[in-house]
Design an enzyme around this catalytic site. Structure first.
Site, PDB file in Angstrom:
ATOM      1  N   HIS A 189      40.530  25.485  38.248  1.00 47.62           N
ATOM      2  CA  HIS A 189      39.113  25.266  37.951  1.00 47.62           C
ATOM      3  C   HIS A 189      38.846  25.027  36.458  1.00 47.62           C
ATOM      4  O   HIS A 189      37.754  24.585  36.097  1.00 47.62           O
ATOM      5  CB  HIS A 189      38.256  26.426  38.478  1.00 47.62           C
ATOM      6  CG  HIS A 189      38.326  27.686  37.681  1.00 47.62           C
ATOM      7  ND1 HIS A 189      39.087  28.776  38.061  1.00 47.62           N
ATOM      8  CD2 HIS A 189      37.714  28.055  36.542  1.00 47.62           C
ATOM      9  CE1 HIS A 189      38.923  29.746  37.183  1.00 47.62           C
ATOM     10  NE2 HIS A 189      38.106  29.331  36.249  1.00 47.62           N
ATOM     11  N   ASP A 206      44.351  28.281  42.983  1.00 50.99           N
ATOM     12  CA  ASP A 206      43.633  28.095  41.716  1.00 50.99           C
ATOM     13  C   ASP A 206      44.589  28.065  40.530  1.00 50.99           C
ATOM     14  O   ASP A 206      44.320  28.639  39.471  1.00 50.99           O
ATOM     15  CB  ASP A 206      42.565  29.169  41.506  1.00 50.99           C
ATOM     16  CG  ASP A 206      41.590  28.813  40.375  1.00 50.99           C
ATOM     17  OD1 ASP A 206      41.445  27.606  40.096  1.00 50.99           O
ATOM     18  OD2 ASP A 206      41.005  29.722  39.770  1.00 50.99           O
ATOM     19  N   GLY A 264      35.858  31.760  29.862  1.00 56.22           N
ATOM     20  CA  GLY A 264      36.744  31.291  28.799  1.00 56.22           C
ATOM     21  C   GLY A 264      38.107  31.945  28.876  1.00 56.22           C
ATOM     22  O   GLY A 264      39.100  31.388  28.419  1.00 56.22           O
ATOM     23  N   ASN A 265      38.179  33.141  29.478  1.00 55.61           N
ATOM     24  CA  ASN A 265      39.458  33.815  29.698  1.00 55.61           C
ATOM     25  C   ASN A 265      40.251  33.191  30.840  1.00 55.61           C
ATOM     26  O   ASN A 265      41.457  33.436  30.968  1.00 55.61           O
ATOM     27  CB  ASN A 265      39.261  35.299  30.024  1.00 55.61           C
ATOM     28  CG  ASN A 265      39.226  36.191  28.809  1.00 55.61           C
ATOM     29  OD1 ASN A 265      38.192  36.780  28.491  1.00 55.61           O
ATOM     30  ND2 ASN A 265      40.333  36.294  28.103  1.00 55.61           N
ATOM     31  N   SER A 266      39.582  32.424  31.691  1.00 53.50           N
ATOM     32  CA  SER A 266      40.247  31.843  32.859  1.00 53.50           C
ATOM     33  C   SER A 266      41.498  31.073  32.449  1.00 53.50           C
ATOM     34  O   SER A 266      41.450  30.225  31.559  1.00 53.50           O
ATOM     35  CB  SER A 266      39.295  30.907  33.603  1.00 53.50           C
ATOM     36  OG  SER A 266      38.250  31.625  34.201  1.00 53.50           O
ATOM     37  N   GLY A 288      52.799  30.951  60.887  1.00 55.05           N
ATOM     38  CA  GLY A 288      52.367  30.576  62.232  1.00 55.05           C
ATOM     39  C   GLY A 288      51.685  31.675  63.010  1.00 55.05           C
ATOM     40  O   GLY A 288      51.895  31.802  64.221  1.00 55.05           O
TER      41      GLY A 288
END
Length: 508
Positions: free
Chosen positions: A136, A166, A243-245, A301
């Site tokens: 992101h 992500d 901003g830490n992402s 499965g």
């Protein structure tokens, strides 16, 4: 009074005193719950003193912070201004005969979304410039710039991304970069100190400290960008803000143990808990992206129900269907075993309780996801499960989403759409008063077929952004790779416009 009488009085007095003291002690014990016996420890303290306990010694974060900060980078992205059509087909301005042309946004005409700027963090993982970050952080960006802690800046290119977890890998050109070594997220323990490093709130590189407060958390956030989300977060109370992402979660030895990804907050800023993707998942996904261009995701499965999120009524209904008593923490209850899947071939059945993957206990869905996410199609694993109170073990050969063990290729997004596409004939475009478009001559067997689109459809926009030719379509598809998109357009000779939703991350 004779001697015997005196002795009897003394004995009675002593007995009464002892009984009184004993009785008072029992009375006090019942009046004050939690009275502990001196020198005796409960079983949960076994091995605590002198074995892994620092007995209150102060932990010095300086070496870990000094080691980690040079390898965490600031990522700045730019998304160019784009023209958006409120209506796919141009509506003529009734005053154009007087003023000579159409008036921009009049009657729902084209408008412009201004240039978008954003920022996040990333972690150098090799000395030649490979960086892991969140999907992101870079999703949809036209330009990616990376600034190191020493203030040197570089242009970055996207190697690949995985919306389900992500995660994304980008690269800068150069040699001799500082980087973080991988730790082992399996070894993290509740209460263990960890540091979060990143670039929050447009600040310079920042280090915060906290402890591991939970493991294998699922918070439902990756479902926003993928229909097949993978979540098994490390939960900490280290302060993490926008901003830490994409930044680093490290242990006190300076090893990378997670990639900071999300926060739990009613305001959008830090409010007590933050979430990181375990490095043992990161390693596998990064290796796949660099080696194959896309993630080689394995499937066991089985279908299961998340008991922790179910109501009591739903649990009772599920108990009737499975014919078992549901108990949280016992394992993962298989609510269905699709025919032809890896588990079905290995002999698992509906109602089985999966308790271990290759000997590692799993008590819920996120723990199961975390273990399976480490393997690729074709890998053989042992699954331990309970049936009728008896424990069994089966060897399972994992498959990909298509139901085989082939390596999944990183097809171009145009190839994923399938069908035969070509630029719209100029005469057809003029007759329909549009600047151009892409004709779907044949729908084919790709993603387009799932949308129920028909042959002859003309694509004029992606998510409201105008498309005049194949090159523009390819460019917009690359912006939204792995995401849910909307194809706008019309059928020549028919009134009205049409919209078809698609999932570009669908590999099946």
């Amino acid at each position: 009074m004779n001697f015997k009488s005196i002795l009897a009085v003394v004995a009675i007095s002593a007995g009464t005193a002892v009984a009184s003291v004993w009785g008072y002690g029992k009375y006090v014990e019942h009046q004050h719950a939690g009275v502990q016996e001196a020198g005796k420890l409960p079983v949960n303290y076994a091995g605590f003193f002198g074995n892994g306990s620092n007995n209150g010694a102060i932990v010095d974060f300086t070496p870990a912070a000094t080691t980690g900060t040079p390898a965490v980078v600031h990522i700045k992205t730019k998304t160019k201004a784009r023209q958006v059509n409120n209506n796919n087909r141009k509506q003529r301005n009734p005053f154009s005969d007087l003023f000579g042309d159409d008036l921009g946004d009049f009657f729902g005409g084209p408008r412009v979304i201004p240039e978008q700027l954003a920022s996040g963090s990333g972690v150098l993982i090799t000395d030649d410039g490979y960086i892991v970050t969140n999907n992101h952080v870079i999703d949809g960006a036209d330009e990616i710039n990376v600034t190191l802690a020493n203030k040197k800046s570089y242009k970055a290119s996207v190697i690949g991304a995985d919306p389900s977890s992500d995660l994304a890998v980008i690269k800068i050109e150069g040699k001799g970069f500082p980087y973080l070594v991988y730790g082992n997220s399996d070894e993290l323990k509740l209460g263990q100190w960890v540091l979060a490093i990143g670039y929050p709130l447009t600040l310079d590189v920042t280090v915060t400290a906290g402890i591991v407060s939970a493991k294998s958390r699922s918070i439902g956030i990756n479902g926003r960008q993928s229909q097949t989300p993978v979540e098994s977060f490390i939960q900490t109370d280290a302060a993490v803000n926008p901003g830490n992402s994409g930044g680093a979660l490290i242990n006190t030895a300076g090893e990378l143990v997670g990639i900071n990804s999300a926060i739990a907050s009613p305001t959008g800023s830090y409010a007590g808990y933050s979430y990181a993707i375990p490095v043992n998942i990161v390693k596998k996904i990064v290796t796949d992206i660099v080696k194959f261009g896309t993630v080689q995701r394995a499937y066991i499965g089985i279908q299961y129900a998340p008991l922790e999120n179910m109501s009591d009524d739903d649990k009772r209904q599920l108990e009737k269907e499975l014919g078992v008593s549901l108990r949280e923490g016992e394992g993962v209850y298989a609510t269905a075993i699709p025919a032809g899947g890896a588990a079905a071939i290995a002999g698992l059945k509906k109602g089985d309780i999966v308790t271990k993957i290759n000997g590692v206990p799993v008590t819920n869905g996120p723990e199961l996801q975390e273990q399976v996410a480490r393997y690729k199609p074709g890998d053989k694993i042992n699954i331990t499960y309970k049936r009728g109170g008896k424990e069994n073990t089966a060897s399972v050969t994992l498959k990909n989403k298509a139901g085989n063990t082939d390596v999944v290729k990183n097809s171009s997004l145009i190839e994923k759409l399938g069908g035969t596409l070509e630029n719209l004939d100029k005469k057809v475009a003029q007759a329909n008063e549009i600047a151009g478009g892409v004709l779907v001559k044949k729908v084919g067997d790709g993603i387009l077929k799932k949308s129920r689109m028909q042959d002859g459809f003309v694509i004029t926009g992606v998510n409201g952004k105008e498309v005049k030719n194949l090159d523009e379509l390819k460019e917009l598809l690359s912006v939204y790779k792995g995401s849910n998109i909307r194809l706008d357009g019309f059928y020549p000779g028919f009134e009205g416009s049409y919209t078809y939703p698609l999932n570009l991350g669908d590999d099946n």
